[in-house]
Design a protein around this motif. Structure first.
Motif, PDB file in Angstrom:
ATOM      1  N   GLY A   1       0.749  -1.059   0.381  1.00 61.83           N
ATOM      2  CA  GLY A   1      -0.066   0.320  -0.005  1.00 61.83           C
ATOM      3  C   GLY A   1       1.295   1.053   0.594  1.00 61.83           C
TER       4      GLY A   1
ATOM      5  N   VAL B   1      -3.642   4.830   6.481  1.00 61.33           N
ATOM      6  CA  VAL B   1      -3.366   4.550   7.984  1.00 61.33           C
ATOM      7  C   VAL B   1      -2.180   4.520   8.128  1.00 61.33           C
ATOM      8  CG1 VAL B   1      -3.697   2.865   9.339  1.00 61.33           C
ATOM      9  CG2 VAL B   1      -5.400   2.890   7.693  1.00 61.33           C
TER      10      VAL B   1
ATOM     11  N   GLU C   1       4.597  -0.265  16.458  1.00 60.18           N
ATOM     12  CA  GLU C   1       5.920  -0.713  15.388  1.00 60.18           C
ATOM     13  C   GLU C   1       6.558  -0.674  15.303  1.00 60.18           C
ATOM     14  OE1 GLU C   1       2.340  -0.684  11.453  1.00 60.18           O
ATOM     15  OE2 GLU C   1       1.438  -0.455  12.691  1.00 60.18           O
TER      16      GLU C   1
ATOM     17  N   PHE D   1      -5.870   8.312   8.972  1.00 62.73           N
ATOM     18  CA  PHE D   1      -6.331   7.769  10.409  1.00 62.73           C
ATOM     19  C   PHE D   1      -4.899   7.072  10.737  1.00 62.73           C
ATOM     20  CE2 PHE D   1      -7.164   3.894  12.820  1.00 62.73           C
ATOM     21  CZ  PHE D   1      -7.950   4.110  12.812  1.00 62.73           C
TER      22      PHE D   1
HETATM   23  P1  GDP Z   1       0.773  -3.816   2.971  1.00 63.97           P
HETATM   24  O1  GDP Z   1      -0.150  -4.796   2.470  1.00 63.97           O
HETATM   25  O2  GDP Z   1       2.523  -4.935   2.390  1.00 63.97           O
HETATM   26  O3  GDP Z   1       0.432  -2.250   2.360  1.00 63.97           O
HETATM   27  O4  GDP Z   1       0.772  -3.947   4.656  1.00 63.97           O
HETATM   28  P2  GDP Z   1      -0.368  -4.092   5.444  1.00 63.97           P
HETATM   29  O5  GDP Z   1      -1.709  -4.068   4.393  1.00 63.97           O
HETATM   30  O6  GDP Z   1      -0.402  -5.412   6.280  1.00 63.97           O
HETATM   31  O7  GDP Z   1      -0.019  -3.104   6.330  1.00 63.97           O
HETATM   32  C1  GDP Z   1       0.425  -1.958   6.569  1.00 63.97           C
HETATM   33  C2  GDP Z   1       0.277  -1.309   7.536  1.00 63.97           C
HETATM   34  O8  GDP Z   1      -0.927  -0.793   8.195  1.00 63.97           O
HETATM   35  C3  GDP Z   1       0.286  -1.530   9.555  1.00 63.97           C
HETATM   36  O9  GDP Z   1       1.776  -0.823   9.473  1.00 63.97           O
HETATM   37  C4  GDP Z   1      -0.499  -1.450   9.948  1.00 63.97           C
HETATM   38  O10 GDP Z   1      -0.032   0.352  10.827  1.00 63.97           O
HETATM   39  C5  GDP Z   1      -1.730  -0.718   9.247  1.00 63.97           C
HETATM   40  N1  GDP Z   1      -2.837  -1.736   9.342  1.00 63.97           N
HETATM   41  C6  GDP Z   1      -2.363  -3.382   8.505  1.00 63.97           C
HETATM   42  N2  GDP Z   1      -3.825  -3.760   8.490  1.00 63.97           N
HETATM   43  C7  GDP Z   1      -4.693  -3.425   9.311  1.00 63.97           C
HETATM   44  C8  GDP Z   1      -5.919  -2.964   9.630  1.00 63.97           C
HETATM   45  O11 GDP Z   1      -6.968  -4.314   8.926  1.00 63.97           O
HETATM   46  N3  GDP Z   1      -6.377  -1.885  10.413  1.00 63.97           N
HETATM   47  C9  GDP Z   1      -5.240  -0.794  10.061  1.00 63.97           C
HETATM   48  N4  GDP Z   1      -6.240   0.167  10.827  1.00 63.97           N
HETATM   49  N5  GDP Z   1      -4.458  -1.061  10.665  1.00 63.97           N
HETATM   50  C10 GDP Z   1      -3.538  -1.623   9.120  1.00 63.97           C
END
Ligand code: GDP
Length: 393
Positions: free
Chosen positions: A114, A138, A144, A169
């Protein structure tokens, strides 16, 4: 308004999924087009509401990803997304653009897909369409660690520069100490979905005759058309479904309105807007630093009071120290609650962003230092003590 909603990475896709869930539970019709984009096949299987055919796996032929994600690496996230840009463009060709007012890209900024891939997706959408592109981003929690903070601080710049508005957020502000991380995320995602859908779904209703002061999608677009970073506040209250409540509703805001009742409705509306503005914001920020403010009051039309809306607007003008305040309603005949969603657009004072930047600078220095130390150690290991030996080639 009507949206094309695109989730990039795991958090982004989960958020879009919760938005679709919330709108279907509350009979709204905001997300006219959805997509989930990911580099990890397993994460792409998680959404419950995004149709299978709307999920796009990128980088499955890329040596660094092969369908297993990008390991939280923003550079690889961006590279993998760019490598499959033609496939993405083909997917985005399906957006019936005449049917949407704007595009929303959701992503977590602390990871790789993301955070690194989101800006590539936004570039592609900006090139293809003239409609505004907003981000829902987010921010990672402090707990973290340094790497997610560094990813987020860097990618925030790209997201903000490339979009028409970035709605933030903050995971830190929303973390509950007694929950597992996954439980916490589930709850946060629902809370965020309620806020964003209540705010943006305004204007999509058939009850135009009762909507005297109805919010229109052009009002929302105008408020978001500031660039920069924004935050949302929210409060809701149950609507009295007793005989009086029902009479109120059917009475509408017509001539035979009871003045006493109208006064109490007005007080209720103003109190609700005040509560929403002072609530835990999606991204904690100084309310008076907002450039524009928009409030959507959503609920049964009988609950709306012109006087209440006017005094809420005046209160907000003072509080936010701006004359650019719009308060409008979004009639939901069958809703059992009255909700206020407050958009604080283009805020300049959000302490969590400064904190993430400081954490990121520290992390960047630490990473550079550890890399240099490691190179020295490896060099020591493979060379003899007096450096008498030469490599073969
Ligand atoms: P990506 O798939 O590589 O983009 O990574 P993720 O989306 O799994 O995680 C990226 C960041 O999003 C993490 O470091 C968390 O701060 C956040 N995060 C992951 N999952 C969630 C979720 O379900 N809700 C929220 N609010 N934050 C999330």
């Amino acid at each position: 308004m009507k949206l094309a909603t695109i989730g990039v990475g795991n958090a982004g896709s989960k958020l879009v999924d919760r938005m679709v869930e919330f709108e279907s539970e509350t009979n709204r019709n905001l997300c006219r087009h959805v997509h989930a984009i990911n580099t990890a096949r397993t994460d792409l299987a998680k959404p419950e509401y995004i149709p299978e055919e709307q999920r796009v796996l990128v980088g499955d032929t890329n040596q660094k990803s092969k369908g297993h994600g990008v390991g939280g690496d923003v550079e690889i996230g961006a590279e993998v997304m760019s490598g499959d840009i033609d496939e993405l463009r083909r997917a985005f060709d399906d957006i019936e653009i005449h049917n949407v007012d704007a595009i929303l890209v959701a992503a977590g900024l602390g990871g790789g897909t993301g955070s690194g891939g989101g800006p590539v997706v936004i570039d592609a959408l900006q090139e293809m369409y003239d409609e505004p592109v907003y981000a829902l981003g987010v921010l990672p929690g402090e707990y973290e660690g340094g790497r997610p903070a560094l990813n987020a601080a860097r990618s925030l710049q790209s997201f903000v520069n490339k979009t028409d508005n970035f709605i933030g957020f903050d995971n830190d502000a929303w973390r509950a100490r007694d929950q597992t991380i996954e439980e916490g995320y589930e709850e946060m995602n629902r809370e965020l979905a309620a806020r964003i859908v209540t705010l943006l779904a305004a204007g999509e209703t058939d009850d135009s005759e009762v909507a005297e002061n109805a919010m229109d999608s052009s009002d929302i677009i105008r408020t978001l058309n500031t660039d920069g970073v924004s935050s949302i506040g929210y409060a809701a209250t149950a609507v009295d479904a007793g005989p009086e409540g029902l009479l109120d509703r059917w009475g509408g805001s017509g001539k035979d309105e009871d003045p006493l009742d109208d006064a109490s409705q007005a007080t209720k509306i103003k109190a609700l807007v005040r509560r929403a503005t002072n609530s835990r914001l999606t991204l904690p920020c100084e309310v008076s630093s907002a450039e524009r403010v928009l409030v959507v009051l959503s609920g049964p039309p009988g609950e709306f009071s012109r006087k209440g809306i006017e005094s809420a607007r005046q209160w907000l003008e003072q509080e936010a120290q701006t004359v650019e305040v719009l308060v409008g309603d979004d009639p939901r005949e069958r809703s059992s609650q009255l909700a206020a969603a407050v958009l604080l657009s283009n805020v300049s004072d959000a302490p969590r962003i400064d904190a993430i930047q400081n954490q990121a600078v520290d992390a960047q220095e630490q990473i550079a230092q550890q890399r240099a130390e490691r190179e020295d150690k490896i060099n020591d290991l493979i060379t003899d003590e007096n450096d008498d030996l030469d490599p073969v080639v």
